[in-house]
Design an enzyme around this catalytic site. Structure first.
Site, PDB file in Angstrom:
ATOM      1  N   LYS A 196      -9.628  -0.082 -14.625  1.00  0.00           N
ATOM      2  CA  LYS A 196      -8.735  -1.084 -14.029  1.00  0.00           C
ATOM      3  C   LYS A 196      -9.552  -2.196 -13.362  1.00  0.00           C
ATOM      4  O   LYS A 196      -9.267  -3.382 -13.528  1.00  0.00           O
ATOM      5  CB  LYS A 196      -7.797  -0.411 -13.017  1.00  0.00           C
ATOM      6  N   ASP A 204       2.150  -1.527  -9.045  1.00  0.00           N
ATOM      7  CA  ASP A 204       2.420  -0.310  -9.819  1.00  0.00           C
ATOM      8  C   ASP A 204       3.922  -0.144 -10.074  1.00  0.00           C
ATOM      9  O   ASP A 204       4.326   0.606 -10.956  1.00  0.00           O
ATOM     10  CB  ASP A 204       1.948   0.914  -9.017  1.00  0.00           C
ATOM     11  N   GLN A 216      -4.259   5.141  -6.468  1.00  0.00           N
ATOM     12  CA  GLN A 216      -4.297   5.997  -7.657  1.00  0.00           C
ATOM     13  C   GLN A 216      -3.711   7.370  -7.360  1.00  0.00           C
ATOM     14  O   GLN A 216      -4.031   7.988  -6.340  1.00  0.00           O
ATOM     15  CB  GLN A 216      -5.748   6.117  -8.152  1.00  0.00           C
TER      16      GLN A 216
HETATM   17  N1  GUN Z   1      -2.026   7.988 -12.168  1.00  0.00           N
HETATM   18  C1  GUN Z   1      -1.734   8.043 -13.484  1.00  0.00           C
HETATM   19  N2  GUN Z   1      -1.168   6.890 -13.897  1.00  0.00           N
HETATM   20  C2  GUN Z   1      -1.095   6.092 -12.820  1.00  0.00           C
HETATM   21  C3  GUN Z   1      -0.629   4.765 -12.609  1.00  0.00           C
HETATM   22  O1  GUN Z   1      -0.121   4.081 -13.514  1.00  0.00           O
HETATM   23  N3  GUN Z   1      -0.744   4.291 -11.346  1.00  0.00           N
HETATM   24  C4  GUN Z   1      -1.261   5.026 -10.338  1.00  0.00           C
HETATM   25  N4  GUN Z   1      -1.311   4.484  -9.124  1.00  0.00           N
HETATM   26  N5  GUN Z   1      -1.710   6.247 -10.497  1.00  0.00           N
HETATM   27  C5  GUN Z   1      -1.638   6.778 -11.725  1.00  0.00           C
END
Ligand code: GUN
Length: 284
Positions: free
Chosen positions: A53, A120, A97
């Protein structure tokens, strides 16, 4: 006959080029869109995801900061960090995350993120906005799936879409997005009695369970569009989705591969949401 591939890498490249152009336009006005990614603990998969990311931000003209904390971080300390990021003018998007260590209430942390920075799309305000069709941030994975359908010019009006999986991150928001485009939507899950009877009726199937071979060729109507959100490993340790790709590929009209399908689109839509967050703050 084999299905047409919907290539997430190719589509991502186009969308990321648009993000980079819009980021450059903001930069010309003295604004650098910024994303903060917060990782707590040493989950190996999460470490890979957050690195990807952050790199995607750097590659497309977005500022990003990665805050990494040990698994011993307390909930109060994490909430204090989120509060600081909410106030930080250089940060337009905040991503914590998941999963978080068990001693931290993940929903409480998500609700602490300012909805204006909730790139998100997990905050209840974002979920509520999606439900009532108001502007807000859409969760990145289902948003990416919608972009994939859009890329093949697929008109969802009156089509039957079956979503397999009911998570807050994918299944539920996916169903709402499909509904918003006038599809007839069925949500299937672990309690569904006859999954095959449902999927055989579907014009569009989104598989988002996290289990290999949830969808096999005998469950798919010829010509259907199949979107595979799964990220699993097969017996040889190779990345695979929820769909039996080789079998379904021979029946479906369109199919997304794993890897190279929905995965890159999730990160792309995170960039889009972050850019959008900055643009909303500084409208032209
Ligand atoms: N863990 C797995 N997928 C995601 C996501 O799209 N966002 C976040 N914050 N955590 C994750």
């Amino acid at each position: 006959m084999t299905a047409q591939l919907i290539d997430g890498n190719v589509l991502s490249k186009q969308l990321r080029a648009d993000v980079a152009a819009r980021a450059a336009a903001l930069l010309a006005r003295g604004i650098t869109p910024g994303l903060a990614v917060v990782l707590v603990g040493e989950n190996a998969a999460s470490q890979v995801y957050v690195r990807n990311k952050v790199k995607a931000c750097q590659d497309n003209g977005l500022h990003s900061v990665l805050e990494q904390y040990p698994a011993t971080l307390t909930e109060a300390e994490l909430l204090a960090r989120v509060d600081a990021l909410n106030r930080d003018p250089a940060i337009h998007g905040i991503l914590v995350q998941l999963p978080l260590p068990a001693h931290i209430d993940a929903q409480k942390v998500i609700e602490a993120i300012s909805p204006e920075k909730d790139v998100d799309g997990f905050h209840v305000a974002s979920a509520g906005a999606l439900m009532v069709g108001q502007p807000g941030f859409w969760p990145c994975t289902p948003y990416g799936c919608m972009k994939m359908l859009e890329s093949i010019g697929y008109d969802l009006k009156g089509k039957h879409a079956v979503v397999i999986g009911r998570s807050n991150i994918v299944g539920k928001p996916m169903a709402l997005m499909l509904l918003q485009k006038n599809a007839t939507v069925t949500i299937c899950h672990s309690g569904t009695k006859d999954l095959k009877a449902m999927t055989l009726q579907a014009d569009v199937i989104v598989a988002a369970v996290g289990k290999r071979n949830v969808l096999t060729a005998d469950m798919v109507k010829p010509g259907a569009v199949v979107i595979d959100v799964g990220m699993n490993r097969n017996d040889e340790g190779k990345l695979c989705g929820d769909v039996d790709f080789d079998g379904v590929n021979a029946v479906a009209g369109y199919i997304t591969p794993v890897p190279g399908g929905v995965g890159p689109m999730t990160i792309t839509m995170l960039l889009v949401n972050t850019l959008e967050a900055a643009e909303r703050l500084f409208p032209i």
